[in-house]
Structure formats: C-alpha cells, structure tokens
Design a protein around this motif. Structure first.
Motif, PDB file in Angstrom:
ATOM      1  N   MET A 105       0.813  -1.212   0.000  1.00  0.00           N
ATOM      2  CA  MET A 105       0.000   0.000   0.000  1.00  0.00           C
ATOM      3  C   MET A 105       0.848   1.263   0.000  1.00  0.00           C
ATOM      4  SD  MET A 105      -3.316  -0.268  -0.136  1.00  0.00           S
ATOM      5  CE  MET A 105      -3.908   1.225   0.653  1.00  0.00           C
ATOM      6  N   SER A 106       2.089   1.163   0.453  1.00  0.00           N
ATOM      7  CA  SER A 106       2.955   2.346   0.458  1.00  0.00           C
ATOM      8  C   SER A 106       3.317   2.794  -0.956  1.00  0.00           C
ATOM      9  CB  SER A 106       4.233   2.070   1.266  1.00  0.00           C
ATOM     10  OG  SER A 106       5.038   1.096   0.614  1.00  0.00           O
ATOM     11  N   LEU A 107       2.946   1.987  -1.945  1.00  0.00           N
ATOM     12  CA  LEU A 107       3.147   2.388  -3.340  1.00  0.00           C
ATOM     13  C   LEU A 107       2.073   3.361  -3.811  1.00  0.00           C
ATOM     14  CD1 LEU A 107       3.976  -1.103  -4.897  1.00  0.00           C
ATOM     15  CD2 LEU A 107       5.595   0.723  -4.348  1.00  0.00           C
ATOM     16  N   ALA A 108       1.024   3.557  -3.022  1.00  0.00           N
ATOM     17  CA  ALA A 108      -0.087   4.422  -3.417  1.00  0.00           C
ATOM     18  C   ALA A 108       0.343   5.844  -3.787  1.00  0.00           C
ATOM     19  CB  ALA A 108      -1.151   4.449  -2.320  1.00  0.00           C
ATOM     20  N   PRO A 109       1.245   6.485  -3.015  1.00  0.00           N
ATOM     21  CA  PRO A 109       1.654   7.842  -3.398  1.00  0.00           C
ATOM     22  C   PRO A 109       2.292   7.909  -4.778  1.00  0.00           C
ATOM     23  CG  PRO A 109       2.277   7.393  -1.139  1.00  0.00           C
ATOM     24  CD  PRO A 109       1.823   6.094  -1.716  1.00  0.00           C
ATOM     25  N   MET A 110       3.131   6.918  -5.098  1.00  0.00           N
ATOM     26  CA  MET A 110       3.759   6.883  -6.411  1.00  0.00           C
ATOM     27  C   MET A 110       2.698   6.730  -7.510  1.00  0.00           C
ATOM     28  SD  MET A 110       7.004   7.227  -5.955  1.00  0.00           S
ATOM     29  CE  MET A 110       8.364   6.909  -4.832  1.00  0.00           C
ATOM     30  N   ILE A 111       1.731   5.850  -7.263  1.00  0.00           N
ATOM     31  CA  ILE A 111       0.658   5.639  -8.240  1.00  0.00           C
ATOM     32  C   ILE A 111      -0.153   6.917  -8.401  1.00  0.00           C
ATOM     33  CG2 ILE A 111      -1.418   4.310  -8.765  1.00  0.00           C
ATOM     34  CD1 ILE A 111      -0.232   2.005  -7.125  1.00  0.00           C
ATOM     35  N   THR A 112      -0.469   7.566  -7.267  1.00  0.00           N
ATOM     36  CA  THR A 112      -1.248   8.798  -7.299  1.00  0.00           C
ATOM     37  C   THR A 112      -0.532   9.892  -8.074  1.00  0.00           C
ATOM     38  OG1 THR A 112      -2.189   8.263  -5.132  1.00  0.00           O
ATOM     39  CG2 THR A 112      -2.424  10.529  -5.901  1.00  0.00           C
ATOM     40  N   ALA A 113       0.750  10.081  -7.760  1.00  0.00           N
ATOM     41  CA  ALA A 113       1.520  11.134  -8.429  1.00  0.00           C
ATOM     42  C   ALA A 113       1.605  10.882  -9.929  1.00  0.00           C
ATOM     43  CB  ALA A 113       2.922  11.213  -7.830  1.00  0.00           C
ATOM     44  N   THR A 114       1.777   9.606 -10.309  1.00  0.00           N
ATOM     45  CA  THR A 114       1.879   9.262 -11.730  1.00  0.00           C
ATOM     46  C   THR A 114       0.560   9.531 -12.460  1.00  0.00           C
ATOM     47  OG1 THR A 114       3.513   7.540 -11.231  1.00  0.00           O
ATOM     48  CG2 THR A 114       2.418   7.433 -13.379  1.00  0.00           C
ATOM     49  N   ILE A 115      -0.555   9.100 -11.845  1.00  0.00           N
ATOM     50  CA  ILE A 115      -1.865   9.327 -12.457  1.00  0.00           C
ATOM     51  C   ILE A 115      -2.162  10.823 -12.536  1.00  0.00           C
ATOM     52  CG2 ILE A 115      -4.350   8.944 -12.238  1.00  0.00           C
ATOM     53  CD1 ILE A 115      -3.728   6.314 -10.853  1.00  0.00           C
ATOM     54  N   GLY A 116      -1.840  11.551 -11.441  1.00  0.00           N
ATOM     55  CA  GLY A 116      -2.063  12.994 -11.424  1.00  0.00           C
ATOM     56  C   GLY A 116      -1.260  13.709 -12.491  1.00  0.00           C
ATOM     57  N   TRP A 117      -0.073  13.202 -12.764  1.00  0.00           N
ATOM     58  CA  TRP A 117       0.800  13.791 -13.798  1.00  0.00           C
ATOM     59  C   TRP A 117       0.188  13.600 -15.183  1.00  0.00           C
ATOM     60  CZ3 TRP A 117       5.545  11.084 -16.193  1.00  0.00           C
ATOM     61  CH2 TRP A 117       6.236  11.977 -17.016  1.00  0.00           C
ATOM     62  N   GLU A 247      -1.045  19.286  -4.557  1.00  0.00           N
ATOM     63  CA  GLU A 247      -1.001  18.228  -5.555  1.00  0.00           C
ATOM     64  C   GLU A 247      -1.385  16.891  -4.920  1.00  0.00           C
ATOM     65  OE1 GLU A 247       1.318  20.455  -5.146  1.00  0.00           O
ATOM     66  OE2 GLU A 247       1.477  21.519  -7.067  1.00  0.00           O
ATOM     67  N   THR A 248      -2.083  16.052  -5.687  1.00  0.00           N
ATOM     68  CA  THR A 248      -2.542  14.775  -5.152  1.00  0.00           C
ATOM     69  C   THR A 248      -1.382  13.879  -4.744  1.00  0.00           C
ATOM     70  OG1 THR A 248      -2.749  13.993  -7.443  1.00  0.00           O
ATOM     71  CG2 THR A 248      -4.759  14.725  -6.348  1.00  0.00           C
ATOM     72  N   GLY A 249      -0.251  13.953  -5.444  1.00  0.00           N
ATOM     73  CA  GLY A 249       0.903  13.131  -5.095  1.00  0.00           C
ATOM     74  C   GLY A 249       1.454  13.489  -3.727  1.00  0.00           C
ATOM     75  N   ILE A 250       1.535  14.785  -3.438  1.00  0.00           N
ATOM     76  CA  ILE A 250       2.011  15.249  -2.134  1.00  0.00           C
ATOM     77  C   ILE A 250       1.023  14.861  -1.045  1.00  0.00           C
ATOM     78  CG2 ILE A 250       2.525  17.287  -0.736  1.00  0.00           C
ATOM     79  CD1 ILE A 250       3.512  18.654  -3.284  1.00  0.00           C
ATOM     80  N   ALA A 251      -0.267  15.105  -1.291  1.00  0.00           N
ATOM     81  CA  ALA A 251      -1.299  14.783  -0.303  1.00  0.00           C
ATOM     82  C   ALA A 251      -1.293  13.291   0.007  1.00  0.00           C
ATOM     83  CB  ALA A 251      -2.672  15.210  -0.829  1.00  0.00           C
ATOM     84  N   SER A 252      -1.199  12.460  -1.024  1.00  0.00           N
ATOM     85  CA  SER A 252      -1.220  11.016  -0.834  1.00  0.00           C
ATOM     86  C   SER A 252      -0.017  10.538  -0.033  1.00  0.00           C
ATOM     87  CB  SER A 252      -1.256  10.317  -2.198  1.00  0.00           C
ATOM     88  OG  SER A 252      -1.287   8.917  -2.041  1.00  0.00           O
ATOM     89  N   THR A 253       1.139  11.147  -0.268  1.00  0.00           N
ATOM     90  CA  THR A 253       2.349  10.769   0.463  1.00  0.00           C
ATOM     91  C   THR A 253       2.207  11.055   1.949  1.00  0.00           C
ATOM     92  OG1 THR A 253       3.752  11.184  -1.459  1.00  0.00           O
ATOM     93  CG2 THR A 253       4.835  11.139   0.675  1.00  0.00           C
TER      94      THR A 253
END
Length: 294
Positions: A105-117, A247-253
C-alpha cells in the motif's frame, strides 16, 4: 504564514492522524464481527454524520445542489475508493497479512503522483519528488519488518496492489469531480455510492444476518462509531480538502504516513513490539514529509 501557505499539506497530515485512529478502532471491531460488516456499517454511519454536518453548515442533509458532473465523478470515486479499494485491501490481509499488505500500500503515493501527472497535468517540482521518494522509502522500511521478502503469493500481492490503486485512483477522481464543491458534501456523495455498492455485495453473498448481529454487539458498534468519526467522516473530508489545496501526489504521500503513526498506539493497545527498523523508518518518513514544508 506556514499554516496558510501549506494548508493542503497540513490537512494531509491531519488526515493521516485521523486514519490512524480509525484503523485501530476498525481493527478492534473487525476482529469481533468481520470486515464486511464493519465496512457497510461505517459507511452508513458516515453518511449520517456527514449529512448532519452539512445540515448545519449548508442547510441541507443531502448534497442536492451538486451537479451531474459532481455526482458522476465523485460516485465513481466512491465505488473505486470506498468499495473496491477497501475490499481488495481487506482481502489481501487474509492472504499475505496486514504487514506485507501495508508495504504494498505504500506504493499508493507513487501511483497517485503518476496518475495525477498524466490526467490532471499536475507538475511535481524536484523538491516534491524527493519528499515522495524519501517518505515512501521510510514507510517501506518501517512496515517491511526484519527479513521480509516479497516472495508472497501473487494473488495476495495483486489484491494489495489493487487496494493501493483504488486509493490512488479514488483521490484522483475525487479531485476531478469535486473542483470547488464543498469537501464534506463531496465526501457524502462518495460514501453513498460506496455504501450501496456494499449493500449489493452483502445481498449477493447473503450476509445480512452477520451485519444485523454486528449491530447488536455493543462493543463492536462503539468501535465502529469512533472509527467512523475519524475515518469516513472527518478523515476523508480532510483528505478531499487536502487535494483541493495541494497536488494529489504530495497529499497522498503525507496521508500514507498512517503505518508510521500507528506504531506507538498499536504497541500500547495490542502489546506489539516496536523494532529498531520501525523507528528508523519513522524518522526517515517524517524527514521526507518535512521536505514539503521547506
């Protein structure tokens, strides 16, 4: 001022605190009555709490002023985040355990940032990317445990990955569907769709007797109620407010710091041993989170 300039990041940290508390109480209830019953009850209570709040803040119990655009995208977000994401995550617990599942689940921020990009045209500056990498690395170190290897059943890994993807995509769709709309009302829309998705599943599996037994269990209902206050109610509303202001990537992290924040409470409540690896991971994760405020 720091508070005003980083309101989104601060909301993300508060979200992590709320989700830490909700996870503890939902775990307590889940051990007694099962995760499926907990899921449907928490969403039902969440809808009520959110409606009461908007009755005072907006003069209406249901988000009747939301546009069709809001309903469609937030509804899809609720199905993916509240329903599928949590369904996959809880299933992974039964196959590979919560520790390994949280590592995935700790991969979620990376996934979020990539999708947001790709889909929201969000541009992450090098400092933000560094903060994501450092924070996620700390989470992985802390949650992995000594000697953990990823030679786990593929099915369990894919369920956990589905949970991470559900969380990430749910945030992205929330931001797309919410825009400037009220975060609490938007959370209620997501909860409504998630709740009715679980209603269909419980009906299909013929599990309503278990749900009704859970309602009659006073200890479990107290835990579910407290967990709901900090989870689908305050926590998720804060998460949507956060993605509105950063940004969603920052928030998710920052939201993904839950596995770090939960170390001490679970050690006290469930007598779990705190390891050196967890402490090191916590320090690294907090350091990564602090990069966003520099």
């Amino acid at each position: 001022m720091l508070f005003q300039s980083h309101i989104g990041e601060l909301a993300s940290l508060l979200t992590a605190v709320c989700w830490t508390l909700s996870a503890i109480f939902f775990e307590k209830a889940g051990r007694r009555v099962g995760s499926l019953s907990v899921n449907i009850l928490r969403l039902f209570l969440g809808i009520l709490f959110l409606g009461i709040t908007t009755s005072f803040t907006r003069g209406t119990f249901f988000p009747v002023d939301a546009t069709l655009y809001n309903w469609v995208w937030l509804g899809i977000s609720g199905i993916i985040g509240f329903f599928l994401g949590d369904l996959f995550l809880f299933k992974s617990y039964t196959i590979i355990g919560s520790r390994t599942s949280q590592l995935v689940m700790s991969l979620a921020p990376m996934i979020t940032a990539t999708i947001g990009w790709f889909f929201l045209d969000e541009i992450l500056v090098p400092k933000s990317i560094l903060g994501i990498v450092v924070s996620v690395s700390g989470i992985m170190i802390a949650v992995a445990g000594k000697g953990l290897k990823l030679n786990v059943p593929l099915r369990g890994f894919l369920y956990a990955l589905g949970g991470a993807a559900g969380q990430a995509l749910g945030l992205i769709l929330s931001k797309k569907g919410m825009g400037d709309y009220d975060a609490v009302a938007a959370t209620q829309i997501r909860a409504i769709f998630g709740f009715f998705s679980f209603v269909l599943l419980v009906t299909f599996l013929n599990r309503w007797r278990r749900v009704f037994r859970a309602v009659q269990d006073g200890t479990s209902m107290k835990a579910v109620t407290v967990g709901t206050v900090f989870g689908p109610f305050i926590g998720v509303a804060l998460s949507l407010y956060a993605v509105q202001h950063t940004e969603t990537g920052i928030a998710s992290t920052l939201m993904a710091l839950v596995p770090i924040f939960i170390i001490i409470p679970t050690a006290l409540m469930f007598k779990e041993k705190v390891t050196v690896r967890q402490v090191i991971g916590a320090v690294i994760s907090i350091a990564g989170a602090s990069i966003f405020f520099l």
